[in-house]
Enzyme design. Structure first.
Site, mmCIF file in Angstrom:
data_model
loop_
_atom_site.group_PDB
_atom_site.id
_atom_site.type_symbol
_atom_site.label_atom_id
_atom_site.label_comp_id
_atom_site.label_asym_id
_atom_site.label_seq_id
_atom_site.Cartn_x
_atom_site.Cartn_y
_atom_site.Cartn_z
ATOM 1 N N ARG A 58 0.913 -1.170 -0.110
ATOM 2 C CA ARG A 58 -0.093 0.038 0.033
ATOM 3 C C ARG A 58 0.817 1.314 0.050
ATOM 4 O O ARG A 58 0.308 2.360 -0.484
ATOM 5 C CB ARG A 58 -1.202 0.184 1.237
ATOM 6 C CG ARG A 58 -1.910 1.183 1.242
ATOM 7 C CD ARG A 58 -3.162 0.654 2.009
ATOM 8 N NE ARG A 58 -3.203 0.326 3.214
ATOM 9 C CZ ARG A 58 -2.385 0.613 4.438
ATOM 10 N NH1 ARG A 58 -2.005 1.912 4.502
ATOM 11 N NH2 ARG A 58 -2.241 -0.339 5.390
ATOM 12 N N TYR A 111 -17.106 15.528 -14.528
ATOM 13 C CA TYR A 111 -17.348 14.271 -14.546
ATOM 14 C C TYR A 111 -18.519 13.947 -13.503
ATOM 15 O O TYR A 111 -18.281 14.688 -12.286
ATOM 16 C CB TYR A 111 -16.441 13.237 -14.309
ATOM 17 C CG TYR A 111 -16.202 12.026 -14.338
ATOM 18 C CD1 TYR A 111 -16.680 11.204 -15.273
ATOM 19 C CD2 TYR A 111 -16.295 11.372 -12.793
ATOM 20 C CE1 TYR A 111 -16.820 10.007 -15.283
ATOM 21 C CE2 TYR A 111 -16.466 9.999 -12.875
ATOM 22 C CZ TYR A 111 -16.738 9.319 -14.054
ATOM 23 O OH TYR A 111 -16.925 7.963 -13.940
ATOM 24 N N ASP A 183 -8.315 17.894 -14.353
ATOM 25 C CA ASP A 183 -8.596 16.458 -14.937
ATOM 26 C C ASP A 183 -8.135 16.367 -16.416
ATOM 27 O O ASP A 183 -8.839 17.246 -17.146
ATOM 28 C CB ASP A 183 -9.899 16.239 -14.661
ATOM 29 C CG ASP A 183 -10.265 14.515 -14.855
ATOM 30 O OD1 ASP A 183 -9.626 14.124 -15.794
ATOM 31 O OD2 ASP A 183 -11.186 14.335 -14.444
ATOM 32 N N LYS A 208 -9.044 4.955 -19.020
ATOM 33 C CA LYS A 208 -9.340 5.659 -20.264
ATOM 34 C C LYS A 208 -8.260 5.638 -21.443
ATOM 35 O O LYS A 208 -7.639 4.433 -21.598
ATOM 36 C CB LYS A 208 -10.024 7.132 -20.165
ATOM 37 C CG LYS A 208 -10.834 7.361 -19.048
ATOM 38 C CD LYS A 208 -12.194 6.663 -19.099
ATOM 39 C CE LYS A 208 -13.145 6.450 -17.652
ATOM 40 N NZ LYS A 208 -13.514 7.701 -17.156
HETATM 41 C C1 LIG Z 1 -13.926 8.303 -16.007
HETATM 42 C C2 LIG Z 1 -13.633 9.623 -15.543
HETATM 43 C C3 LIG Z 1 -13.303 9.635 -14.189
HETATM 44 C C4 LIG Z 1 -13.160 8.568 -13.091
HETATM 45 O O1 LIG Z 1 -12.417 7.600 -13.362
HETATM 46 P P1 LIG Z 1 -12.609 6.228 -12.831
HETATM 47 O O2 LIG Z 1 -11.462 5.516 -13.413
HETATM 48 O O3 LIG Z 1 -13.847 5.598 -13.494
HETATM 49 O O4 LIG Z 1 -12.619 6.005 -11.297
HETATM 50 C C5 LIG Z 1 -12.846 11.024 -13.721
HETATM 51 N N1 LIG Z 1 -12.919 12.052 -14.630
HETATM 52 C C6 LIG Z 1 -13.224 11.839 -16.031
HETATM 53 C C7 LIG Z 1 -12.998 13.019 -16.832
HETATM 54 C C8 LIG Z 1 -13.374 10.656 -16.606
HETATM 55 O O5 LIG Z 1 -13.727 10.548 -17.817
#
Ligand SMILES: *Cc1c(COP(=O)(O)O)cnc(C)c1O
Length: 401
Positions: A58, A111, A183, A208
């Site tokens: 961890r 998001y 983000d 992603k």
């Molecule tokens: C999918 C997404 C998240 C969250 O990510 P996870 O891996 O699903 O927890 C946060 N911000 C954006 C812009 C996203 O597309």
């Protein structure tokens, strides 16, 4: 050294930890929960931070560490921290920078789960949030209070694809000594490196584009050594949303093709957007690569291309949008994005259902808005699938009326 190389090279080599024992080309997966100390003194020295080395899964793992080093090089930051999900990264990064009584200025459109965290959970802990239109400098300045600590946004925004001028936000943040957090999931470092414009912390859902193959849930935060150390020693260590070494390995593998994948995602998306923009059953297309888009002037300055994602409104009703999506044969109805497969989803009923109806309206999410993550399939096959589904929807509309 690594920071001066080009992005295509860095996705493959940056931050590599050499396998001194066997010389493995592919990064070994250190599938271990803990690490053996030679003696008590060594264990004590590692806990005190007097000796480098691993302690417990961890707190760090060599496979995960290689990914963190590579991501820091890609995002032009000093260091990075890996998480078990994008939301693990979002929540840990925010909480490491906030205490009871603090205030955040956040984008009104975000998001869906980030919005839910800020709007529903944080107020229960005495953290106040103001949601503003991040394209409106005056509105941002008006929202800043003496207890504001953080400014938080996405660009492009999920799901409406509005582009925020990063340099404008960081100049406001610096004036008021706020921690700026972006983000960068939709662009990836192949297209946009927000640190160049003075952003303090960059978050990714590694689920992603970074991984890119639809088989991992993971997150990454990139920033200064000081910021990352603080996150690792507080909200990562004690809240525990760590990335598994297996997932780190998959992302390391996925990253090697990030640049070539993103190039194809962008060229496919550009053609799909141009096709949809002229279609009579499409009311509007939000794609940053179209000259009609609000963010188009920032292409080539802040971001290298329009990316692989677009949102468009169906010229019809909610039921027509549903009929269109249900008629698709190749594009899959699924949330997530940045995968080889073209994925289509309906924000109002899916990713952005945590929003109230009025909140959706002010974030520009209509009932007929559809989000498409354009995949790596042949462009003619993608357009063919969209065409036949729009034709079926058109027939349905004509029958109903
Ligand atoms: C999918 C997404 C998240 C969250 O990510 P996870 O891996 O699903 O927890 C946060 N911000 C954006 C812009 C996203 O597309």
């Amino acid at each position: 050294m690594t920071h001066s190389k080009h992005v295509e090279t860095k996705t493959i080599h940056a931050g590599k930890i050499k396998d001194a024992q066997f010389g493995a080309l592919s990064t070994p997966i250190y599938q271990t929960s803990t690490f053996i100390f030679d003696n008590v003194q060594q264990g004590a020295a590692r806990f005190m931070g007097e000796e480098e080395g691993f302690i417990y899964g961890r707190l760090g793992n060599p496979t995960v560490r290689e990914l963190e080093r590579r991501m820091a090089a890609l995002e032009l930051t000093e260091d990075a921290a890996a998480f078990g999900s994008g939301m693990g990264a979002v929540s840990a990064t925010l909480l490491a920078n906030l205490s009871q009584g603090d205030h955040i200025v956040a984008s009104a459109a975000l998001y869906g789960c980030t919005f839910a965290l800020l709007n529903h959970k944080f107020p229960q802990f005495g953290i106040e949030v103001s949601f503003v239109d991040m394209t409106d400098e005056e509105a941002i300045r008006a929202a800043i209070k003496p207890n504001t600590k953080v400014i938080y946004f996405e660009t492009p925004i999920n799901p409406n694809l509005v582009i925020i001028d990063i340099a404008k936000i960081t100049s406001i943040a610096k004036e008021h000594q706020l921690v700026s957090i972006v983000d960068n999931t939709f662009m990836s470092p192949a297209l946009q490196t927000p640190a160049e414009f003075g952003i303090d912390l960059i978050i990714h859902s590694a689920t992603k584009y970074l991984n890119g193959h639809g088989d991992v849930i993971a997150g990454i935060t990139c920033g200064s050594k000081e910021q990352i150390e603080n996150i690792k020693l507080t909200t990562l260590k004690d809240m525990g949303a760590v990335m598994s070494p297996n997932d780190a390995w998959l992302i390391i593998r996925g990253l090697k093709t990030l640049s070539v994948r993103v190039e194809r995602h962008c060229s496919n998306a550009q053609k799909v957007a141009e096709f949809l923009e002229t279609h009579p059953r499409i009311r509007c297309v939000n794609y940053p690569g179209l000259p009609s888009h609000q963010g188009f002037p920032l292409i080539g300055k802040q971001m290298q291309a329009g990316g692989g994602i677009m949102a468009f409104e169906i010229e019809g009703t909610f039921d027509d949008a549903v009929a269109f999506m249900n008629s698709l044969e190749m594009c899959s109805i699924a949330v997530s994005l940045g995968d080889a497969e073209s994925l289509i989803q309906h924000p109002a009923s899916m990713t952005h259902s945590p929003y109230e109806e009025e909140e959706r309206a002010s974030a520009g999410i209509s009932e007929t808005l559809v989000r498409l993550s354009v995949g790596l399939e042949n462009i003619e096959d993608i357009i063919c699938d969209l065409t036949q589904a729009l034709e079926k929807m058109d027939k349905r509309i004509k029958q109903v009326s």
